[in-house]
Scaffold this motif. Sequence first.
Motif, PDB file in Angstrom:
ATOM      1  N   ARG A  27      29.061  73.967 -32.513  1.00  0.00           N
ATOM      2  CA  ARG A  27      28.443  73.457 -31.290  1.00  0.00           C
ATOM      3  C   ARG A  27      29.460  72.879 -30.319  1.00  0.00           C
ATOM      4  NH1 ARG A  27      27.755  69.315 -35.118  1.00  0.00           N
ATOM      5  NH2 ARG A  27      27.944  67.178 -34.319  1.00  0.00           N
ATOM      6  N   LYS A  57      30.409  67.420 -24.782  1.00  0.00           N
ATOM      7  CA  LYS A  57      30.675  68.823 -25.040  1.00  0.00           C
ATOM      8  C   LYS A  57      29.848  69.361 -26.198  1.00  0.00           C
ATOM      9  CE  LYS A  57      35.455  68.551 -23.332  1.00  0.00           C
ATOM     10  NZ  LYS A  57      36.881  68.776 -23.672  1.00  0.00           N
ATOM     11  N   ASP A  58      28.996  68.527 -26.741  1.00  0.00           N
ATOM     12  CA  ASP A  58      28.162  68.919 -27.870  1.00  0.00           C
ATOM     13  C   ASP A  58      26.987  69.746 -27.352  1.00  0.00           C
ATOM     14  OD1 ASP A  58      26.433  69.128 -30.023  1.00  0.00           O
ATOM     15  OD2 ASP A  58      26.954  67.157 -30.807  1.00  0.00           O
ATOM     16  N   ALA A  59      26.970  71.051 -27.698  1.00  0.00           N
ATOM     17  CA  ALA A  59      25.909  71.932 -27.213  1.00  0.00           C
ATOM     18  C   ALA A  59      24.547  71.483 -27.720  1.00  0.00           C
ATOM     19  CB  ALA A  59      26.198  73.370 -27.635  1.00  0.00           C
ATOM     20  N   ARG A 110      23.185  68.771 -25.429  1.00  0.00           N
ATOM     21  CA  ARG A 110      22.821  69.301 -24.113  1.00  0.00           C
ATOM     22  C   ARG A 110      21.526  70.112 -24.189  1.00  0.00           C
ATOM     23  NH1 ARG A 110      28.048  72.166 -21.617  1.00  0.00           N
ATOM     24  NH2 ARG A 110      26.719  72.146 -19.748  1.00  0.00           N
ATOM     25  N   LEU A 111      21.329  70.801 -25.285  1.00  0.00           N
ATOM     26  CA  LEU A 111      20.137  71.639 -25.430  1.00  0.00           C
ATOM     27  C   LEU A 111      18.899  70.844 -25.830  1.00  0.00           C
ATOM     28  CD1 LEU A 111      21.821  74.626 -27.285  1.00  0.00           C
ATOM     29  CD2 LEU A 111      20.878  74.711 -24.976  1.00  0.00           C
ATOM     30  N   LYS A 116      33.723  76.116 -26.889  1.00  0.00           N
ATOM     31  CA  LYS A 116      33.519  76.189 -25.441  1.00  0.00           C
ATOM     32  C   LYS A 116      32.460  77.199 -25.033  1.00  0.00           C
ATOM     33  CE  LYS A 116      37.268  79.530 -24.591  1.00  0.00           C
ATOM     34  NZ  LYS A 116      38.512  79.773 -23.808  1.00  0.00           N
ATOM     35  N   TRP A 117      32.203  78.205 -25.894  1.00  0.00           N
ATOM     36  CA  TRP A 117      31.203  79.218 -25.570  1.00  0.00           C
ATOM     37  C   TRP A 117      29.827  78.898 -26.169  1.00  0.00           C
ATOM     38  CZ3 TRP A 117      32.085  82.390 -21.808  1.00  0.00           C
ATOM     39  CH2 TRP A 117      33.384  82.793 -21.515  1.00  0.00           C
ATOM     40  N   ALA A 118      29.722  77.810 -26.912  1.00  0.00           N
ATOM     41  CA  ALA A 118      28.467  77.520 -27.607  1.00  0.00           C
ATOM     42  C   ALA A 118      27.315  77.323 -26.629  1.00  0.00           C
ATOM     43  CB  ALA A 118      28.626  76.290 -28.497  1.00  0.00           C
ATOM     44  N   TYR A 119      27.508  76.474 -25.644  1.00  0.00           N
ATOM     45  CA  TYR A 119      26.413  76.202 -24.705  1.00  0.00           C
ATOM     46  C   TYR A 119      26.080  77.409 -23.837  1.00  0.00           C
ATOM     47  CZ  TYR A 119      23.549  74.027 -21.147  1.00  0.00           C
ATOM     48  OH  TYR A 119      22.526  73.728 -20.284  1.00  0.00           O
ATOM     49  N   ALA A 176      24.091  79.793 -25.984  1.00  0.00           N
ATOM     50  CA  ALA A 176      22.763  79.248 -26.274  1.00  0.00           C
ATOM     51  C   ALA A 176      21.867  79.298 -25.042  1.00  0.00           C
ATOM     52  CB  ALA A 176      22.884  77.817 -26.783  1.00  0.00           C
TER      53      ALA A 176
END
Length: 546
Positions: free
Chosen positions: A489, A19-21, A24-25, A492-495, A498
């Motif tokens: 990060r 769940k770490d944005a 994932r980025l 829940k809306w971070a990713y 981004a």
Amino acid sequence: MNEHSVTIETAAPQTGADKDAFDRLTSLGWSGGLAAIVAGLAVSFLLFGYALVYWRNADMDFMVIYIALAMNAGKPQQFLDHTAYLTILSVKSWFQLLHGLGLLDATTLPAMPPASDASAFDAAMTQAVRAGRILVFLIAAACVLIFAGLARRMFRDWRVAMLATLAFALSGGVAVHSRILRSEFVAACPVIFALMILIIIGSRGRLMRPLGMAVAAALCVIGLENKVQAILLIGALPFVILPFGGPDTASVAFWRRASASWLAASIAAMIAVAAAWAAWPLIAAGLDRGLLDAAQFHPLLLNRFGVYQVALLVLIGGCMIAYAAIWQISAAETLTAMSAVIAGASIALFLLDADYNTGNVIAVINPLEKMLVFADASTSDAANGSSPAAVVLLLLDGFASVLARYSFVLHSSSRPTVFLTWLIIPGIVLAWRRGEKQAALQALVLMLAAIGIDTLGVRRGLKIEYFIFTDPLIVLAGAILLAQMSELRFHKWAYPIAATLFGLHVAVGQAEPIKYAFKRSGPEPVCEWNPHYMPLMPLPWCPRTP
């Protein structure tokens, strides 16, 4: 803590990496991410830069290439508007290198086919323009990688540095300057790198910190030598750097030992005096009233040249003293750093001797007067008049225009970093309320500098080419807040946010290059300025002048 990490702290990694944005980025890693960024820039360049017909969006391409061809034929530099000095010299040398390798045929004006042979001229100019644009892409890619390296030194979490690099690479300024020959990129990037170096060396006391100051000062002068507009960014640096320090910023033991530190300060002072003395002929030529009058320069203050230049030097010295007082820098190190700044700036001035031209010298020494030569009538009248109210009204008008542009809704533009400001401004407020006041101040001064420079840039239309001076400041402000509040990060809306910003950066940043790629207009507008800027190179589609 690693000795290369800087005061921009980040929260410790938490569980739930899925769940770490950030993860994932930046799934490609550091090297893979940089390779992907450069590859993306290359694809964009090939499709919307290299492949374009040579006269599309080629005003500065033509001007720089023409002067490079003329200088290779032994003629002096004639285009001095920006001044574009280093850009022209680099293209001139690049053409010579390619010719030596057998990759470029015409490298001088006499070698160019005449306009009467349209097909041969088109082929030769296509080859020259594409060669110049390849050089521009290589410079842009190198600057992105340098930005990445400095960003990684600034931020403890490499993922923050990667996201900052991605935002910089996809910014409107890089999108434009990675495919056409302009002077702004080579002017802005050295000053931005100087700022990043100052932030890095200010984070921790080091024996050789004054040497870093010398490098930063030299970079600032190098930027100024290519476009005088860099003076606005240079003038902001002394204020911007003040909040960047920390518990480890204080001078190391060497600079607190009386005998050794003052001996080093004395040696640095002698080096500074020697460098300034050697550079004085250039400075004196830049202040020569006869040359300035011939160039139609008008004094900005008190009917005397050199007034604001001295004021800027006093400002830099005063801010260095203030920084030393805030972050416990010893007097010996502070004086050594001042000498290093003088030496670095003086040595960088010697670049003007590489291909000496008095037009370059007086422009670099008097940058604001040079800018006013090309300012609109209202700006020139306000600057040369005696009414402070007129100046204030112009600034307020520019400020309102900048706010409209940052909103995007009131004034759209091909500038994706405006969407970052929508998060940065509330992020500054949030950081302050959370007690992260230093990070809030750091982001705030960067944003104020960007807004101030853009406000002045409005007087020249704040063209997309000028974004390169302030986009990096906005990117760094966002990265500082992101690093300080990295726990966001996991929100829940971070990713999704981004990913949306990434999409907007790609779509908006590439809008201008794509627009030019699909334009259907012809090259006729070039004929308006061709006789002035390219007098010895008539173009096939322009009417012959008697």
